[in-house]
Design a protein around this motif. Sequence first.
Motif, mmCIF file in Angstrom:
data_model
loop_
_atom_site.group_PDB
_atom_site.id
_atom_site.type_symbol
_atom_site.label_atom_id
_atom_site.label_comp_id
_atom_site.label_asym_id
_atom_site.label_seq_id
_atom_site.Cartn_x
_atom_site.Cartn_y
_atom_site.Cartn_z
ATOM 1 N N ALA A 139 3.048 -1.108 -25.486
ATOM 2 C CA ALA A 139 2.499 -1.570 -24.174
ATOM 3 C C ALA A 139 1.083 -1.862 -23.874
ATOM 4 C CB ALA A 139 3.226 -0.540 -23.087
ATOM 5 N N ARG A 140 0.199 -1.204 -24.507
ATOM 6 C CA ARG A 140 -1.029 -1.322 -24.461
ATOM 7 C C ARG A 140 -1.636 -2.417 -25.241
ATOM 8 N NH1 ARG A 140 -1.049 5.013 -25.504
ATOM 9 N NH2 ARG A 140 -1.330 5.790 -23.420
ATOM 10 N N THR A 141 -0.827 -3.034 -25.891
ATOM 11 C CA THR A 141 -1.280 -4.263 -26.800
ATOM 12 C C THR A 141 -1.190 -5.542 -25.588
ATOM 13 O OG1 THR A 141 0.860 -5.140 -27.392
ATOM 14 C CG2 THR A 141 -0.456 -3.408 -28.793
ATOM 15 N N ALA A 142 -0.895 -5.438 -24.583
ATOM 16 C CA ALA A 142 -0.507 -6.552 -23.475
ATOM 17 C C ALA A 142 -1.943 -6.889 -23.043
ATOM 18 C CB ALA A 142 0.416 -6.145 -22.412
ATOM 19 N N PRO A 143 -2.447 -7.955 -23.093
ATOM 20 C CA PRO A 143 -3.877 -8.186 -22.508
ATOM 21 C C PRO A 143 -3.817 -8.066 -20.939
ATOM 22 C CG PRO A 143 -2.804 -10.343 -22.922
ATOM 23 C CD PRO A 143 -1.805 -9.188 -23.354
ATOM 24 N N PRO A 144 -5.122 -7.852 -20.350
ATOM 25 C CA PRO A 144 -5.307 -7.898 -19.126
ATOM 26 C C PRO A 144 -4.656 -8.787 -18.271
ATOM 27 C CG PRO A 144 -7.589 -7.420 -20.172
ATOM 28 C CD PRO A 144 -6.724 -8.089 -21.226
ATOM 29 N N LEU A 145 -4.259 -8.656 -17.114
ATOM 30 C CA LEU A 145 -3.759 -9.388 -16.015
ATOM 31 C C LEU A 145 -4.781 -9.734 -15.309
ATOM 32 C CD1 LEU A 145 -0.756 -7.479 -14.552
ATOM 33 C CD2 LEU A 145 -0.486 -9.432 -15.977
ATOM 34 N N THR A 146 -5.365 -11.357 -15.295
ATOM 35 C CA THR A 146 -6.506 -11.902 -14.933
ATOM 36 C C THR A 146 -6.108 -12.634 -13.272
ATOM 37 O OG1 THR A 146 -5.967 -13.937 -15.935
ATOM 38 C CG2 THR A 146 -7.296 -12.362 -16.993
ATOM 39 N N GLY A 147 -5.117 -12.840 -13.016
ATOM 40 C CA GLY A 147 -4.963 -13.426 -11.649
ATOM 41 C C GLY A 147 -4.737 -12.523 -10.546
ATOM 42 N N PRO A 148 -4.673 -12.918 -9.290
ATOM 43 C CA PRO A 148 -4.606 -11.917 -7.991
ATOM 44 C C PRO A 148 -3.055 -11.811 -7.948
ATOM 45 C CG PRO A 148 -4.583 -14.244 -7.526
ATOM 46 C CD PRO A 148 -4.783 -14.171 -8.988
ATOM 47 N N ALA A 149 -3.019 -10.622 -7.252
ATOM 48 C CA ALA A 149 -1.667 -10.053 -6.705
ATOM 49 C C ALA A 149 -1.256 -10.716 -5.657
ATOM 50 C CB ALA A 149 -1.737 -8.475 -6.371
ATOM 51 N N TRP A 150 0.431 -10.831 -5.697
ATOM 52 C CA TRP A 150 1.061 -11.500 -4.492
ATOM 53 C C TRP A 150 0.401 -10.724 -3.313
ATOM 54 C CZ3 TRP A 150 5.210 -9.689 -1.549
ATOM 55 C CH2 TRP A 150 5.668 -10.470 -0.893
ATOM 56 N N ASP A 151 0.387 -11.568 -2.090
ATOM 57 C CA ASP A 151 0.030 -10.659 -0.930
ATOM 58 C C ASP A 151 0.992 -11.160 0.142
ATOM 59 O OD1 ASP A 151 -1.222 -9.750 1.200
ATOM 60 O OD2 ASP A 151 -3.158 -10.675 0.909
ATOM 61 N N PRO A 152 1.761 -10.407 0.686
ATOM 62 C CA PRO A 152 2.693 -10.625 1.587
ATOM 63 C C PRO A 152 1.804 -11.153 3.000
ATOM 64 C CG PRO A 152 2.767 -8.242 1.483
ATOM 65 C CD PRO A 152 1.954 -8.821 0.200
ATOM 66 N N VAL A 153 0.784 -10.745 3.213
ATOM 67 C CA VAL A 153 0.139 -11.219 4.597
ATOM 68 C C VAL A 153 -0.379 -12.469 4.410
ATOM 69 C CG1 VAL A 153 -1.824 -10.609 6.029
ATOM 70 C CG2 VAL A 153 -0.537 -8.811 5.076
ATOM 71 N N ALA A 154 -0.911 -12.857 3.077
ATOM 72 C CA ALA A 154 -1.331 -14.334 2.771
ATOM 73 C C ALA A 154 -0.131 -15.092 2.894
ATOM 74 C CB ALA A 154 -2.118 -14.310 1.481
ATOM 75 N N ALA A 155 1.046 -14.670 2.461
ATOM 76 C CA ALA A 155 2.118 -15.591 2.188
ATOM 77 C C ALA A 155 2.642 -16.034 3.622
ATOM 78 C CB ALA A 155 3.187 -14.854 1.457
ATOM 79 N N VAL A 156 2.665 -15.258 4.623
ATOM 80 C CA VAL A 156 3.123 -15.566 5.839
ATOM 81 C C VAL A 156 2.077 -15.975 6.947
ATOM 82 C CG1 VAL A 156 5.177 -14.267 5.642
ATOM 83 C CG2 VAL A 156 3.134 -13.424 6.520
ATOM 84 N N GLY A 157 0.754 -16.015 6.282
ATOM 85 C CA GLY A 157 -0.230 -16.333 7.400
ATOM 86 C C GLY A 157 -0.612 -15.212 8.240
ATOM 87 N N GLY A 158 -0.125 -13.825 8.126
ATOM 88 C CA GLY A 158 -0.349 -12.752 9.093
ATOM 89 C C GLY A 158 0.448 -13.076 10.259
ATOM 90 N N PRO A 159 0.187 -12.020 11.223
ATOM 91 C CA PRO A 159 1.382 -11.702 12.271
ATOM 92 C C PRO A 159 0.758 -12.929 13.270
ATOM 93 C CG PRO A 159 -0.084 -9.745 12.224
ATOM 94 C CD PRO A 159 -0.475 -10.537 10.840
ATOM 95 N N ALA A 160 1.671 -13.539 14.095
ATOM 96 C CA ALA A 160 1.310 -14.481 15.077
ATOM 97 C C ALA A 160 0.703 -13.935 16.326
ATOM 98 C CB ALA A 160 2.407 -15.341 15.566
ATOM 99 N N ASP A 161 1.000 -12.774 16.780
ATOM 100 C CA ASP A 161 0.325 -12.117 18.008
ATOM 101 C C ASP A 161 0.432 -10.680 17.762
ATOM 102 O OD1 ASP A 161 2.738 -11.404 18.985
ATOM 103 O OD2 ASP A 161 3.108 -13.562 19.777
ATOM 104 N N ALA A 162 -0.184 -10.150 18.820
ATOM 105 C CA ALA A 162 0.022 -8.736 18.801
ATOM 106 C C ALA A 162 1.488 -8.026 18.937
ATOM 107 C CB ALA A 162 -1.090 -8.045 19.970
ATOM 108 N N GLU A 163 2.172 -8.507 19.567
ATOM 109 C CA GLU A 163 3.829 -8.162 19.993
ATOM 110 C C GLU A 163 4.201 -7.864 18.624
ATOM 111 O OE1 GLU A 163 7.875 -9.037 21.995
ATOM 112 O OE2 GLU A 163 6.385 -10.709 21.804
ATOM 113 N N ARG A 164 5.010 -6.625 18.408
ATOM 114 C CA ARG A 164 5.617 -6.364 17.004
ATOM 115 C C ARG A 164 6.997 -6.206 17.360
ATOM 116 N NH1 ARG A 164 2.452 -5.955 12.846
ATOM 117 N NH2 ARG A 164 4.064 -5.011 11.396
#
Length: 451
Positions: free
Chosen positions: A235-260
């Motif tokens: 498992a340690r022979t795998a090279p480093p992961l270079t890209g960013p992690a998936w981000d759910p906030v970025a995927a949806v653009g964040g909450p539309a307003d303060a109401e939850r």
Amino acid sequence: MVSTPWALPRLVVAAPASGHGKTTVATGLLAALRRRGLTVSPHKVGPDYIDPGYHALAAGREGRNLDPFLVGAERIAPLLRHGASVPTPADIAVVEGVMGLHDGAVGRRDYASTAHVARLIDAPVLLVLDTTAQGRSAAALTLGMAAFDPAVRIGGVILNRVGSPRHESLLRDALAEVGVPVLGAVTRAVEVAAPARHLGLVPVAERAPESLAIVAALAELVEATVDLDAVLDLARTAPPLTGPAWDPVAAVGGPADAERPLVALAGGPAFTFSYAETAELLTAAGADVVTVDPLHDPALPSGTRAVVIGGGFPEAYAEALAGNATLRAELADFDGPIVAECAGLLYLGRSLDGVPMCGRLDLTARMTGRLTLGYREALAATDSPVARAGEQVRGHEFHRTTTDPRHGEASAWRWDDAEHGFVSGRVHASYLHTHWAGHPDAARRLVRACR
């Protein structure tokens, strides 16, 4: 987005075909490595919901899927990095493959195959071989699997169902000839089997005590038969992961307003089919997500504004679901958006095999002897809380039931020149399972529909 390279040890557990013992080895590895004090991140290639449940039990954290067909090849490495990062960074990631190593989506060569995912995450492969009734041919098979795609690196083999010490010696000698190390050998006498039913293994949530015992037995099996130090070195022979992690906030653009708004997500033994990213995306879009168990909870949580009912095995719990009449009545009259997939579709109908369900949709459902299984490229047929009419979505079907009628006047999807599913008022229900990381607008639309 700038991302620091992460040297995450990782490997893919694969096999030449289904039935060779991938789940046994992967689950056992997860549990055995965790017993060593390592934080282990479990992953599964493909759309399967059941194996990740066993992985989660073994690893002590969410089992997550890596499916290029459902989410796009470009999201696989980011989803791996996200899953291996939460709730804490993992020491190693173990990815169980699907079907045979090179088996992909029908008509798409090896797209969405285990080999495809291994390339996307740049991970070595640990090949599990069912050695029943073969000797030196196991080496030829391994060599062929490796040569078929030189970009996929088979770093070791686990011999499964070995008949005797002599058989094991023969296999080891043959594999040494082709330069592939044997990292473990499991004999037929000590196999551990999980209970199964018509759609595969019985989900963990349905057999919690038995599942714990199975996972413990698999850990002991791997500890006794596999060279864990060699697995870690691979498992340690795998090279480093270079890209960013998936981000759910970025995927949806964040909450539309303060109401939850409060979104109830069906869970419990009857509704176990849900991807971890669904709740993460709903939360990122601005909802508070609470799990409700339709088997036992007499009502939706107070203030619920929307309901998501995923897949599972309602046919195995029809009488118990029918017995919770107060929740069925509440869902029949609920005026917020409801999104239902497969089992959720059946639960919202009038009856399942003659047993009363919620009656929210004017349909009856029954078990059949026919398995409907496969990836689907669907077009949203009607505007709904999760899709715009005309939107393209990828999903999969996996069921042995049918409904009468097959679709509503306003259908949910179109594929293969046919209508599928139901859109009725604020209800969207169909057999199609979707992974919302592949179309995060579903979470964003649902939360907006709550308001």
